[in-house]
Each structure stands twice: as C-alpha cells, then as structure tokens.
Design an enzyme around this catalytic site. Structure first.
Site, short mmCIF file in Angstrom:
data_model
loop_
_atom_site.label_atom_id
_atom_site.label_comp_id
_atom_site.label_asym_id
_atom_site.label_seq_id
_atom_site.Cartn_x
_atom_site.Cartn_y
_atom_site.Cartn_z
N HIS A 1 44.54 -44.82 -46.01
CA HIS A 1 44.17 -44.77 -44.59
C HIS A 1 45.35 -44.58 -43.65
O HIS A 1 45.19 -44.71 -42.43
CB HIS A 1 43.45 -46.04 -44.17
N LYS B 1 41.04 -49.05 -28.41
CA LYS B 1 41.45 -49.07 -29.80
C LYS B 1 42.60 -50.06 -29.90
O LYS B 1 43.10 -50.52 -28.87
CB LYS B 1 41.88 -47.69 -30.31
N ARG B 2 43.03 -50.41 -31.13
CA ARG B 2 44.16 -51.30 -31.26
C ARG B 2 45.37 -50.74 -30.48
O ARG B 2 45.54 -49.52 -30.40
CB ARG B 2 44.52 -51.48 -32.74
N LYS C 1 49.50 -44.78 -31.23
CA LYS C 1 48.26 -44.40 -30.55
C LYS C 1 48.52 -44.04 -29.08
O LYS C 1 47.67 -43.52 -28.39
CB LYS C 1 47.22 -45.52 -30.65
N THR D 1 37.93 -43.00 -35.59
CA THR D 1 36.47 -42.97 -35.67
C THR D 1 35.84 -43.19 -34.30
O THR D 1 34.69 -42.81 -34.07
CB THR D 1 35.94 -44.03 -36.66
N LYS E 1 32.43 -41.77 -32.07
CA LYS E 1 31.46 -42.61 -31.33
C LYS E 1 31.30 -42.10 -29.90
O LYS E 1 30.18 -42.02 -29.38
CB LYS E 1 31.93 -44.07 -31.31
N1 GPU Z 1 43.43 -47.99 -40.28
BR1 GPU Z 1 46.30 -48.57 -43.01
C1 GPU Z 1 43.23 -49.24 -39.75
O1 GPU Z 1 42.35 -49.44 -38.91
N2 GPU Z 1 44.00 -50.27 -40.18
C2 GPU Z 1 44.94 -50.11 -41.14
O2 GPU Z 1 45.63 -51.08 -41.51
C3 GPU Z 1 45.09 -48.82 -41.68
C4 GPU Z 1 44.36 -47.77 -41.23
C5 GPU Z 1 42.59 -46.89 -39.77
C6 GPU Z 1 43.34 -45.64 -39.36
O3 GPU Z 1 44.38 -45.98 -38.50
C7 GPU Z 1 42.35 -44.71 -38.68
O4 GPU Z 1 42.95 -43.49 -38.35
C8 GPU Z 1 41.14 -44.46 -39.59
O5 GPU Z 1 40.14 -43.77 -38.90
C9 GPU Z 1 40.58 -45.77 -40.11
O6 GPU Z 1 41.59 -46.57 -40.71
C10 GPU Z 1 39.48 -45.56 -41.12
O7 GPU Z 1 39.88 -44.69 -42.11
#
Ligand code: GPU
Length: 834
Positions: free
Chosen positions: A374, A567-568, A573, A678, A682
């Site tokens: 991810h 978002k975080r 970001k 994601t 949405k």
């Molecule tokens: N993502 Br690694 C998180 O939310 N937390 C993490 O620790 C890691 C990845 C996210 C990605 O940042 C995001 O781009 C992606 O859409 C999501 O995972 C699901 O795949």
C-alpha cells in the site's frame, strides 16, 4: 443445512426456528422486548441511547440467524475460503448499514416513529468502530462489505483494540489527542469465550531427536497470553450471506489471575501479569504510512497472526484433507506487511507441529498467501531488528534465516557473479543493526504481490521491488486498483442522490452492478433532472453547513463553492500546499478594490484529518490551518468570500456527511507518493469534482470520467527525482507568489511566525522534498479554472453527472472479483433469499 442435526430431533428444531421480523409490528415487538428484558428498562425510561441499543439488538438477532446459516452452508459445501488479515478495520457505524443491507430501514423508520423516535437521531447514538487509521483500514472495511454482498465465503481477522484511533480535539488551534474508549456498550460483537488460543512469546529453541530419528525443533519456555475471539457479523447487501469478522482480544492465560501467585499472597504481581497480557490488544498504533519498530507492535502482530492461523488450520483439519490440499481450501491475503509473520508461522506449524518436510511445507505456504503493498514511502516499509525478533520469537527467526538461505541459494544459481544482487534482495539487511525486511519476506512467501492503483503497481515494479521482478518474472506482480462500496458511500451517505439515480437507472440494481450508472448519461440533457441533482447537492451542503456551525460556531454560506480536503495529515498529501494556496487567495482578495471583490466567487475551504501524535510537522500544519481560519473568518473585508474551516475529529461517520457536500475536493499528493487514494472515489461518486495531481487512482479516474471533468495540475511522477536532485545540487528558487505567502506568515499576520518556521524552512531551505514550490503556480492556475468553471452552473452540473455515470469501475465489488479470479482462485457461493 439440517444435516448436522440428528434425524429424531430435526422436526423439533425446525418447528422452533427463530422467525426473523419482516414488518413494522414484528420490529416494534423486538425493540420493546429488548428494552424491557435485555436492557432491563421500561418504556417510560427509554431514551435515544436505549432506543439505539434495542434497535441494534433487534437487527443483530436478525443478522446472527443469517450468520449461522451462512457458516453452516459454507462448512457443508466445504468450498475454498478467503481470509483477509488486516491490523485495521475502519468500520464506522454498523446500524444504518445493517438496516440498509437487509432492506428494512423503512420498516425501522416507521416502527421507531410509532415508538416516539426519529431514526436519524437513533442512528447518531452509535459510536464509530474506529479500529483503523485511514485508507488502508477503510479499504478493509469496504472489502468485507463486498465479499459478503457478492456471497464469497470469507472471513476477516483483526485485533479487538480496546482503544481505537484517538479522538481529536482542537484546542487553541492545536490538536489534542483523547483516548477513544469505544467498547462500553457494543451490541455488534459476540464474545466467544470458548474460542481461545494460547499464544507463546519469548523462550528458547531446543533441538531433539524424535522417534523416527529425525531432528526436530521445540520452542519452549517464555510466556503464554490467551487470545479470545470476538465475532462481528458482516451483512451483505440484498443477500442472506452474513460473513464473519473475527477480532482477537488478549488476556492472561489461565483465567483472571495467576492462582499460584495469588495464593502466595502476591496479589499485586498477579494483577500486573493480567494487565500486561491485556496490553497487547489495548491500543491501535496511530501511525499512517509510518512504522516505528516498537516491541509491543511486533507482539500485536504475532499475537493476532498466530491466533488467526491456529483458527484457520483447525478449520482446515476438520475437513480431514491432505495437507497438500491446503491452498485449494485456503487463500490468505496480507493487508500490507503487518501480517507477514503469518508466512513464518504457517511454515512453523507445518514443519514443527505437523511434521512436514521443509519443501512440501514451503510449497503449501507460498501457494496460500497473497501480499498487497500500500505504499512506496520508505519510512512506511516495515523492518524489525533481528535482535528483537530473536528475543520475542526465537524459532521464527531461525525459520526466517532458513527461508532467506534457500532463497539466496536460488538467486546465486540464477544470477551467478552478481554479489550485489544478493545483498540487495536479502530478507536480512546487513546494516549496523541487522534488520528483517518484512516486504521482502512477504514477496518471497507469497504467490502474488499487488499494488493498489496502476501507477503504484508500476512504481513498485520499477523501484522498491525491481530486483524481485527480475527474479520471479513479471507475472508474480499485478495490480488491483482500489474501490469503495457504493452501499455505504452512496446509498447510506447520500440517500437522496441514490434515490434520484435509481429513478433513472432502473431501480437500485446499480448498487450491485455499479456500471449501470452509465445510464445517467442519457439524462444529462434533462433540465428537470439537472435541477433535482443540483437541489440535492445544495441540501447536502446545507447539512454540512449546519454541522460546521455546530462544531465550530462559524456560519458558512451554502451557496459558496465548497472546497474540501479530508484525509490523514501528512506532508506527502500536501495540506500545506492547500493552506498556502488559501493564504494566497486571501491576499489576492485583500488587495482588490471593493467593487472588484464583489465579483469574486465565495468559497469555503474545509479541512479535516488527524495527525499522528508524534508527527510534529503534521501538527504544525493543523495549527497553521486554524491560525489562518481565525484571521480570515472574522475579516469583514472578506465576509463570505472566503471561510477556512478545520473540522475536528474526522472519521467515517463524519465522512458520510462531508463527501456528499463537496463541489470540489483536493487530492494533491506529490506525484508518485499516494498509492491510490480512495476518498477521491467517494467524492466523485457523490457528484463532486476533484482537483488533483497525476497520482494514484486520480489517473484512472481521469481515464474513466474524461479529462474535461477533472482539474489536474502539477509535475509528473517521472520528473520528481530530477526536481529533487536539482533542489539539492542546483540553485533552488521559490515560486514568487509562494514567497509572498511566506513573507506574510513571517510578518505575523497569522500569529507568532516562529510557530510556522519549520514549514516554511522545509520549502525554502531544506530541499522542498514534496515539491510544494514546484507545483504552486500550476495549482493556483488550476484553482482559477475551477472558479471560472463553477460560474457556469449548468455546465458544472453536467460535468458532475457525467463523472458519476462513469464511476462504475471504482466499486469495491470489482476489486473483490479481481482478487477472487487473479489471486485467490475462489468463487462465490450464491444463495436464494428465503
Ligand atoms: N495507506 Br502503508 C494507509 O492508509 N495507511 C498505511 O499505513 C499505508 C497505506 C493507504 C494509502 O496511503 C492510500 O493511498 C491507499 O488508497 C490506501 O492505503 C488503501 O490502499
């Protein structure tokens, strides 16, 4: 299904089958019964919390009868099952979702009404299940919804944290973290005290010779902690399939106390042992896209993985099949590297406990696992110090060394004379402090590795996992672009839009086949349809404006353009880019003559998101946003032309209010850093347009909806490396407009400038790693285009409708079917509604 009940008793069981309620009267009876008996309250003493509790219990009973049947059916048919291992499941609220998925929300609404309650108020009583940080955890939750809705035999396995992600409060513009104790009353979980597993930590390994004269390893000593299962039913949409999410909770093994110690009068230390055991599942680590190598985190990972594998293996063994059939019955998906120890644990079970030969066992292991990556961010790639693994899991470290040895031997044969290759791909990093590279272990132990958007899947193949593509060939690496469940993110969050869409797309079928949205395109010319569409968007903005007023005290005009980034908070970001842009807009407005100002488009810039408690720079960004809001929002020259809002404690239930209310949302990560994203999906699905970089799933969204319907800007992923190099080794000039923004901050316009020195310094003096300055001009220009475009409301609405019509690809149902076919080799087990 009845096969498990002996013939003579069958009739009695069938005669007494639990009847699910199906209408208002039945529902009301259940609610009243639960209020009176389960909650032991009378109807004269039933407040909204009690109404919520009783309604949830009524629906839980319904789900559990479906759950029982689903589990029986899957056991009876003995088909291959999918196990989704994730340290995070960001579920949000369950009641609304359960009511909609079983198709009885209207029944509940009428019933609650007769009992004196408004359903919206009842739904709001529920505390979010916030067992996740952000996108990764929410993706797991969307996948569970799709797995059940598509009738896949599938289980989720996770940890039952006593404290989920912290609650965020904003005090004097700063983030303050408050613990989220959410288990006070949770009707959605079933404790299974009879389903428990002893988990071993520490100790040592002895080699002994068994009866066949074979040397075997025995892991002895150390301590035992007990894992107890808590099951959460996951209802599918419009299907009786109700899958299981099993969350493990830790407790001291041997019951409440160590009786030995207790009897010896050592009461305190027996309680301390208990607390130490319970600590394992106590709290979710609040880091997103960052790993910090804490021992307790590794303990969590092994605890959860070992309990889950014990459970999976136990279930497999009931079928009395040969071990080699394991991968034909079991597919395990690793949600990032957090569960990578499962690979080692299965190998250990097969060789140490079940007595298989190494090669036969390894074949089973590698055919069982799939690994999803991810992120490419280096700070998020998990590595554990060898010494720590040795201490906590001595047998596992030996197995990791053996896995690595056999792997490197193969590499040596295939790539003779390439010593550096061995160093690069070794599962053990030979640094000062030796490290276990979890992503490499996950690749070596899986049969498929996937990224989560096309660009991301390409990037992992050409950067962090490049050598492995050479080693295994390209077929081991694949892409499954993320998706979201339209049930929660459209039907539940935006019921009016869902209804309007249904009226044009042949009913609610589109929720099960999202490509049916394409029928909307035929209606774009329909004036009345466009008017209704715009009216719904406006109503959703009014709803958000009310929330903003309640939460912050600031009045915003719903006729303004709503510009949202939720978002975080993370430098990659680039919320800092957004707030610098807002300051630039503010300065531009201030510099205008009043007549000119009046012609400008009013805008509300809305931010939301949590910063990891230890991420100082992210917290500075939150502070700057609030500091800017404090100045701008009370500036009478500006009035409605610009408002800056930071919404506290962004979470799933707030996202359900926020996503339907955007005109434009921001997905502006430095190109090549956001794996997928994601929330972009949405927002578009809810009829908002987006401004974004060519990153993650933005690229595929553009391909689907058309480049005229999205506002792209900024440098491309392929140029990032050169730009960074130039910043460091060439002369680095800052964009002149951005420079003015910095000067204004430094003048003290937004409070003590010293507070924001590091944010400015990161751009001006420290190489601008995230390319804020490089993208600033293009970003501001593109926002100009947004303003111009928004002025033509008719065209704007047409763009929104076109975009929604073309979003069919981004349902998580499509993802799950791709995983099912390409990675898991599993099929759905369809059922008729009874
Ligand atoms: N993502 Br690694 C998180 O939310 N937390 C993490 O620790 C890691 C990845 C996210 C990605 O940042 C995001 O781009 C992606 O859409 C999501 O995972 C699901 O795949």
């Amino acid at each position: 299904v009845e096969a498990s009940i002996p013939e003579p008793q069958r009739e009695a069981w069938q005669r007494n089958q639990v009847a699910n309620f199906a209408n208002k009267d039945g529902f009301e009876r259940e609610v009243v019964r639960h209020v009176e008996t389960t909650l032991a309250r009378s109807m004269f003493n039933c407040d909204e919390v009690a109404a919520y509790s009783a309604t949830s219990l009524a629906f839980r009973d319904r789900l559990i009868t479906d759950w029982n049947k689903t589990q029986q059916r899957q056991t009876f048919r003995d088909t291959k099952r999918v196990y989704y291992l994730s340290l995070e499941f960001l579920m949000g609220r369950a009641l609304d979702n359960a009511m909609l998925n079983v198709g009885l929300k209207d029944v509940a609404k009428d019933g609650l009404n007769e009992l004196g309650f408004r359903i919206e108020d009842v739904i709001k009583q529920e505390h979010d299940a916030a067992l996740g940080n952000g996108g990764l955890g929410r993706l797991a939750a969307c996948f569970l919804d799709s797995l059940a809705s598509l009738n896949y035999p599938a289980w989720g396995y996770g940890l039952r944290y006593r404290y989920g992600i912290f609650k965020q409060e904003i005090i004097d513009g700063y983030q303050v973290e408050v613990p989220d104790y959410w288990l006070d009353f949770n009707p959605w979980e079933f404790p299974r005290h009879d389903v428990n597993v002893d988990i071993q930590f520490f100790g040592h390994v002895n080699k002994t010779t068994n009866a066949d004269g074979k040397t075997v390893s025995v892991w002895e000593g150390g301590e035992i902690v007990q894992a107890v299962a808590y099951d959460v039913p996951i209802p599918g949409y419009d299907t009786p399939t109700t899958n299981n999410l099993r969350l493990w909770s830790s407790k001291a093994s041997g019951g409440e106390f160590d009786f030995q110690k207790f009897n010896n009068g050592d009461y305190e230390s027996s309680v301390a042992d208990q607390q130490r055991a319970e600590t394992i599942s106590a709290v979710l680590y609040p880091n997103d896209n960052l790993e910090r190598g804490k021992e307790l985190r590794l303990k969590q990972q092994y605890f959860w993985v070992a309990a889950s594998l014990y459970d999976i293996v136990r279930r497999f063994k009931k079928s009395k099949r040969a071990w080699r059939e394991f991968p034909e019955q079991v597919a395990i998906q690793l949600n990032d590297t957090h569960p990578t120890l499962a690979i080692v644990e299965l190998q250990r079970i097969l060789i140490d406990v079940e007595g298989l030969e190494w090669d036969a066992a390894w074949d089973i292991v590698t055919n069982t696992f799939g690994y999803t990556n991810h992120t490419v961010l280096p700070e998020a790639l998990e590595k554990w110090p060898v010494g720590l693994v040795q201490h906590l899991l001595p047998r596992h470290l030996q197995i990791i060394y053996d896995i690595n040895l056999y792997f490197l031997q193969k590499i040596e044969k295939a790539f003779p004379n390439d010593r550096d290759m061995l160093r690069r791909v070794s599962i053990i990093e030979e640094s000062q402090i030796k490290m276990v590279r979890m992503a490499f272990l996950a690749i070596v132990g899986s049969h498929k590795v996937n990224g989560v958007a096309e660009l991301h899947s390409d990037l992992i193949k050409t950067t962090i996992f490049k050598d492995f593509v050479q080693i295994y060939g390209p077929d081991k690496f694949t892409n499954v672009t993320n998706g979201i469940t339209p049930r929660r993110w459209l039907h539940q969050a935006n019921p009016r839009l869902s209804e309007l869409i249904a009226s044009k797309c042949g009913g609610l079928e589109f929720l099960k086949d999202l490509t049916l949205l394409n029928k909307l395109e035929q209606h774009i010319g329909d004036k009345e349809f466009r008017r209704e569409w715009a009216e719904i968007k406006y109503a959703n903005k009014v709803r958000l404006a009310k929330h903003i007023k309640d939460a912050t005290g600031v009045t915003v005009n719903p006729a303004s353009l709503f510009d949202i980034q939720v978002k975080r908070i993370h430098e990659y970001k680039r919320q800092q880019l957004n707030i610098f842009g807002v300051i630039h807009r503010y300065l531009t407005l201030k510099a205008m003559k009043p007549e000119e100002r009046k012609k400008q488009l009013p805008r509300v810039s809305i931010f939301g998101g949590k910063a990891a408690p230890g991420y100082w720079m992210a917290k500075q960004i939150i502070h700057l946003i609030n500091a800017v809001g404090a100045v701008v929002n009370k500036d009478e020259d500006i009035g409605d032309l610009l408002k800056v809002i930071f919404l506290e404690d962004y979470n799933v239930s707030k996202a359900e209010i926020i996503c339907p209310a955007s005109d434009i949302s921001e997905h502006i990560s430095t190109a090549g850093t956001e794996a997928s994203g994601t929330s972009n999906m949405k927002f578009v699905l809810n009829g908002g347009l987006i401004i974004g970089t060519c990153d993650g799933a933005n690229i595929e969204i553009t391909r689907e909806i058309g480049e005229n319907n999205i506002f792209l800007f900024g440098n491309l992923a392929e140029d990032v490396e050169d730009l960074r190099h130039a910043h460091t080794y060439g002369s680095h000039t800052i964009d002149s407009d951005l420079d003015k923004v910095f000067d204004e901050i430094e003048k003290g316009t937004f409070g003590t400038p010293h507070d924001f020195g590091a944010m400015i310094g990161a751009v001006r003096n420290h190489g601008d790693y995230y390319l804020v300055s490089d993208d600033f001009h293009s970003y501001m220009e593109t926002h100009q285009l947004v303003d111009e475009s928004y002025r033509n409301q008719d065209e704007w609405i047409a763009k929104c409708i076109t975009s929604v019509a073309r979003m069919g690809f981004f349902t998580s149902d499509r993802c799950i079917n791709e995983y099912g076919e390409e990675i898991w080799n599993v099929e759905p087990l369809p059922v008729e509604r009874n």
